[in-house]
Motif scaffolding. Structure first.
Motif, PDB file in Angstrom:
ATOM      1  N   PHE A  81       0.863  -1.190   0.000  1.00 28.95           N
ATOM      2  CA  PHE A  81       0.000   0.000   0.000  1.00 28.95           C
ATOM      3  C   PHE A  81       0.897   1.238   0.000  1.00 28.95           C
ATOM      4  O   PHE A  81       2.104   1.138   0.229  1.00 28.95           O
ATOM      5  CB  PHE A  81      -0.952   0.007   1.211  1.00 28.95           C
ATOM      6  N   LEU A  82       0.303   2.371  -0.245  1.00 30.96           N
ATOM      7  CA  LEU A  82       1.063   3.628  -0.281  1.00 30.96           C
ATOM      8  C   LEU A  82       1.603   3.978   1.110  1.00 30.96           C
ATOM      9  O   LEU A  82       0.939   3.727   2.123  1.00 30.96           O
ATOM     10  CB  LEU A  82       0.170   4.769  -0.777  1.00 30.96           C
ATOM     11  N   GLN A  83       2.781   4.552   1.126  1.00 33.64           N
ATOM     12  CA  GLN A  83       3.424   5.057   2.353  1.00 33.64           C
ATOM     13  C   GLN A  83       3.520   4.000   3.453  1.00 33.64           C
ATOM     14  O   GLN A  83       3.253   4.281   4.620  1.00 33.64           O
ATOM     15  CB  GLN A  83       2.686   6.300   2.860  1.00 33.64           C
ATOM     16  N   GLN A  84       3.939   2.790   3.091  1.00 37.25           N
ATOM     17  CA  GLN A  84       4.049   1.737   4.096  1.00 37.25           C
ATOM     18  C   GLN A  84       5.032   2.103   5.208  1.00 37.25           C
ATOM     19  O   GLN A  84       4.917   1.644   6.323  1.00 37.25           O
ATOM     20  CB  GLN A  84       4.396   0.391   3.442  1.00 37.25           C
ATOM     21  N   GLU A  85       5.973   2.997   4.911  1.00 38.97           N
ATOM     22  CA  GLU A  85       7.013   3.372   5.880  1.00 38.97           C
ATOM     23  C   GLU A  85       6.592   4.521   6.802  1.00 38.97           C
ATOM     24  O   GLU A  85       7.360   4.946   7.660  1.00 38.97           O
ATOM     25  CB  GLU A  85       8.291   3.757   5.124  1.00 38.97           C
ATOM     26  N   ASN A  87       4.950   5.120   9.472  1.00 40.60           N
ATOM     27  CA  ASN A  87       5.080   5.064  10.934  1.00 40.60           C
ATOM     28  C   ASN A  87       6.416   4.493  11.407  1.00 40.60           C
ATOM     29  O   ASN A  87       6.576   4.196  12.588  1.00 40.60           O
ATOM     30  CB  ASN A  87       3.919   4.257  11.536  1.00 40.60           C
ATOM     31  N   TRP A  88       7.344   4.321  10.497  1.00 40.01           N
ATOM     32  CA  TRP A  88       8.655   3.794  10.861  1.00 40.01           C
ATOM     33  C   TRP A  88       9.516   4.908  11.445  1.00 40.01           C
ATOM     34  O   TRP A  88       9.272   6.098  11.233  1.00 40.01           O
ATOM     35  CB  TRP A  88       9.357   3.195   9.650  1.00 40.01           C
ATOM     36  N   SER A  89      10.583   4.527  12.115  1.00 43.54           N
ATOM     37  CA  SER A  89      11.532   5.514  12.640  1.00 43.54           C
ATOM     38  C   SER A  89      12.192   6.256  11.477  1.00 43.54           C
ATOM     39  O   SER A  89      12.220   5.755  10.346  1.00 43.54           O
ATOM     40  CB  SER A  89      12.617   4.819  13.469  1.00 43.54           C
ATOM     41  N   ASP A  90      12.739   7.435  11.764  1.00 37.99           N
ATOM     42  CA  ASP A  90      13.423   8.206  10.725  1.00 37.99           C
ATOM     43  C   ASP A  90      14.559   7.400  10.100  1.00 37.99           C
ATOM     44  O   ASP A  90      14.755   7.436   8.881  1.00 37.99           O
ATOM     45  CB  ASP A  90      13.965   9.520  11.296  1.00 37.99           C
ATOM     46  N   THR A  91      15.300   6.676  10.921  1.00 37.29           N
ATOM     47  CA  THR A  91      16.418   5.865  10.430  1.00 37.29           C
ATOM     48  C   THR A  91      15.922   4.804   9.451  1.00 37.29           C
ATOM     49  O   THR A  91      16.501   4.617   8.375  1.00 37.29           O
ATOM     50  CB  THR A  91      17.152   5.185  11.604  1.00 37.29           C
ATOM     51  N   ASN A  92      14.851   4.110   9.820  1.00 37.69           N
ATOM     52  CA  ASN A  92      14.306   3.071   8.942  1.00 37.69           C
ATOM     53  C   ASN A  92      13.706   3.662   7.665  1.00 37.69           C
ATOM     54  O   ASN A  92      13.838   3.074   6.587  1.00 37.69           O
ATOM     55  CB  ASN A  92      13.266   2.221   9.681  1.00 37.69           C
ATOM     56  N   GLN A  93      13.083   4.832   7.786  1.00 43.44           N
ATOM     57  CA  GLN A  93      12.534   5.485   6.593  1.00 43.44           C
ATOM     58  C   GLN A  93      13.651   5.863   5.620  1.00 43.44           C
ATOM     59  O   GLN A  93      13.525   5.683   4.407  1.00 43.44           O
ATOM     60  CB  GLN A  93      11.733   6.731   6.973  1.00 43.44           C
ATOM     61  N   PHE A 105      12.180  -0.661 -10.579  1.00 39.53           N
ATOM     62  CA  PHE A 105      10.739  -0.461 -10.677  1.00 39.53           C
ATOM     63  C   PHE A 105      10.171  -0.405  -9.261  1.00 39.53           C
ATOM     64  O   PHE A 105      10.507  -1.250  -8.433  1.00 39.53           O
ATOM     65  CB  PHE A 105      10.093  -1.619 -11.453  1.00 39.53           C
ATOM     66  N   VAL A 106       9.337   0.591  -8.991  1.00 42.36           N
ATOM     67  CA  VAL A 106       8.690   0.729  -7.685  1.00 42.36           C
ATOM     68  C   VAL A 106       7.217   1.057  -7.918  1.00 42.36           C
ATOM     69  O   VAL A 106       6.897   1.940  -8.717  1.00 42.36           O
ATOM     70  CB  VAL A 106       9.334   1.857  -6.835  1.00 42.36           C
ATOM     71  N   ASP A 107       6.338   0.339  -7.234  1.00 35.99           N
ATOM     72  CA  ASP A 107       4.907   0.623  -7.325  1.00 35.99           C
ATOM     73  C   ASP A 107       4.232   0.068  -6.075  1.00 35.99           C
ATOM     74  O   ASP A 107       4.833  -0.719  -5.342  1.00 35.99           O
ATOM     75  CB  ASP A 107       4.310  -0.023  -8.580  1.00 35.99           C
ATOM     76  N   SER A 108       3.005   0.481  -5.847  1.00 38.31           N
ATOM     77  CA  SER A 108       2.202  -0.048  -4.743  1.00 38.31           C
ATOM     78  C   SER A 108       1.053  -0.855  -5.332  1.00 38.31           C
ATOM     79  O   SER A 108       0.416  -0.416  -6.299  1.00 38.31           O
ATOM     80  CB  SER A 108       1.646   1.082  -3.877  1.00 38.31           C
ATOM     81  N   ILE A 109       0.806  -2.012  -4.757  1.00 38.28           N
ATOM     82  CA  ILE A 109      -0.258  -2.880  -5.250  1.00 38.28           C
ATOM     83  C   ILE A 109      -1.617  -2.238  -4.969  1.00 38.28           C
ATOM     84  O   ILE A 109      -2.457  -2.146  -5.846  1.00 38.28           O
ATOM     85  CB  ILE A 109      -0.122  -4.283  -4.647  1.00 38.28           C
ATOM     86  N   SER A 110      -1.808  -1.775  -3.743  1.00 40.68           N
ATOM     87  CA  SER A 110      -3.013  -1.008  -3.410  1.00 40.68           C
ATOM     88  C   SER A 110      -2.651   0.465  -3.557  1.00 40.68           C
ATOM     89  O   SER A 110      -1.620   0.900  -3.060  1.00 40.68           O
ATOM     90  CB  SER A 110      -3.457  -1.285  -1.970  1.00 40.68           C
ATOM     91  N   LYS A 111      -3.481   1.190  -4.232  1.00 39.60           N
ATOM     92  CA  LYS A 111      -3.192   2.614  -4.470  1.00 39.60           C
ATOM     93  C   LYS A 111      -3.725   3.494  -3.346  1.00 39.60           C
ATOM     94  O   LYS A 111      -3.980   4.673  -3.512  1.00 39.60           O
ATOM     95  CB  LYS A 111      -3.790   3.054  -5.814  1.00 39.60           C
ATOM     96  N   ARG A 112      -3.905   2.882  -2.162  1.00 42.93           N
ATOM     97  CA  ARG A 112      -4.357   3.620  -0.980  1.00 42.93           C
ATOM     98  C   ARG A 112      -3.396   3.330   0.166  1.00 42.93           C
ATOM     99  O   ARG A 112      -2.638   2.373   0.127  1.00 42.93           O
ATOM    100  CB  ARG A 112      -5.778   3.181  -0.607  1.00 42.93           C
ATOM    101  N   GLU A 113      -3.444   4.154   1.185  1.00 43.01           N
ATOM    102  CA  GLU A 113      -2.653   3.888   2.382  1.00 43.01           C
ATOM    103  C   GLU A 113      -3.252   2.696   3.132  1.00 43.01           C
ATOM    104  O   GLU A 113      -4.319   2.196   2.764  1.00 43.01           O
ATOM    105  CB  GLU A 113      -2.614   5.140   3.272  1.00 43.01           C
ATOM    106  N   TYR A 114      -2.602   2.290   4.203  1.00 41.69           N
ATOM    107  CA  TYR A 114      -3.043   1.121   4.957  1.00 41.69           C
ATOM    108  C   TYR A 114      -4.486   1.268   5.436  1.00 41.69           C
ATOM    109  O   TYR A 114      -4.861   2.291   6.002  1.00 41.69           O
ATOM    110  CB  TYR A 114      -2.128   0.887   6.168  1.00 41.69           C
ATOM    111  N   GLU A 115      -5.260   0.236   5.172  1.00 35.34           N
ATOM    112  CA  GLU A 115      -6.644   0.186   5.632  1.00 35.34           C
ATOM    113  C   GLU A 115      -6.934  -1.072   6.431  1.00 35.34           C
ATOM    114  O   GLU A 115      -7.698  -1.034   7.388  1.00 35.34           O
ATOM    115  CB  GLU A 115      -7.605   0.265   4.434  1.00 35.34           C
ATOM    116  N   SER A 116      -6.332  -2.210   6.007  1.00 34.88           N
ATOM    117  CA  SER A 116      -6.611  -3.469   6.703  1.00 34.88           C
ATOM    118  C   SER A 116      -5.562  -4.514   6.352  1.00 34.88           C
ATOM    119  O   SER A 116      -4.865  -4.394   5.341  1.00 34.88           O
ATOM    120  CB  SER A 116      -8.001  -3.987   6.323  1.00 34.88           C
ATOM    121  N   PRO A 117      -5.485  -5.574   7.160  1.00 36.63           N
ATOM    122  CA  PRO A 117      -4.547  -6.668   6.865  1.00 36.63           C
ATOM    123  C   PRO A 117      -4.832  -7.341   5.520  1.00 36.63           C
ATOM    124  O   PRO A 117      -3.960  -8.003   4.975  1.00 36.63           O
ATOM    125  CB  PRO A 117      -4.765  -7.648   8.019  1.00 36.63           C
ATOM    126  N   ALA A 118      -6.029  -7.145   4.996  1.00 32.81           N
ATOM    127  CA  ALA A 118      -6.354  -7.731   3.684  1.00 32.81           C
ATOM    128  C   ALA A 118      -5.378  -7.244   2.610  1.00 32.81           C
ATOM    129  O   ALA A 118      -5.044  -7.989   1.688  1.00 32.81           O
ATOM    130  CB  ALA A 118      -7.789  -7.385   3.293  1.00 32.81           C
TER     131      ALA A 118
END
Length: 183
Positions: A81-85, A87-93, A105-118
């Motif tokens: 999903f978009l912006q998976q990082e 909530n990560w720490s600055d170092t991890n981001q 190549f970089v893309d997100s499978i879901s074109k939305r931010e996190y909504e559910s474990p689905a």
């Protein structure tokens, strides 16, 4: 022949690794490199990761190093999903963005931010279906995030012989021993 391969495994914290200076990372990366070299020799062209911290981002770095020797090798990061990082720490981001910068190549499978474990289940299924094989760092005695890739991979294996290449703790120990013997 495996032309497109997903690589996954444990998240860093599942391995007791909490910073990029941990000496175990070197051995894990060397073991991944050995496995990928074998697949490259057999025709591997693309490595797919979802960009999770741990084995997947380390694989991104390994692929970037291998590309110097094998320029035909490509890295794709397909995030769930978009912006998976977010909530990560600055170092991890920062580390995440570094590895994304190495990708072809970089893309997100879901074109939305996190909504559910689905979204995570969809990502696992999608990557298994879009690939010719799976390389997975897995210990059958240790539950964890690799199980979520393994489940759809094993179903596809049963259906059509989908190749699953395991990296086990014994493989990593062999890498450690080989390096110790070199010194």
């Amino acid at each position: 022949m495996v032309k497109v391969c997903v690589v996954s495994g444990y998240k860093a914290q599942e391995l007791g690794i909490f910073d990029q200076k941990h000496k175990g990372i070197h051995y894990i990366k060397k073991t991944i490199e050995k496995k990928l070299r074998n697949l490259i020799d057999e025709g591997l062209e693309w490595v797919l990761i979802s960009g999770q911290l741990g084995v997947e981002l380390w694989t991104g770095e390994v692929v970037a190093e291998l590309k110097q020797e094998y320029p035909q090798l490509k890295l794709a990061v397909m995030t769930p999903f978009l912006q998976q990082e977010k909530n990560w720490s600055d170092t991890n981001q920062e580390y995440y963005r570094h590895v994304l910068g190495l990708a072809d190549f970089v893309d997100s499978i879901s074109k939305r931010e996190y909504e559910s474990p689905a979204q995570l289940r969809v990502k696992n299924q999608y990557l298994i279906e879009k690939s010719d094989g799976l390389v997975i760092l897995y210990d059958e005695w240790k539950e964890g995030s690799p199980n979520y890739y393994l489940e759809p991979a094993l179903k596809r294996f049963d259906r059509e012989g989908y190749p699953i290449f395991y990296i086990t703790p014994d493989d990593i120990n062999s890498t450690v021993q080989e390096e110790l013997e070199e010194y």
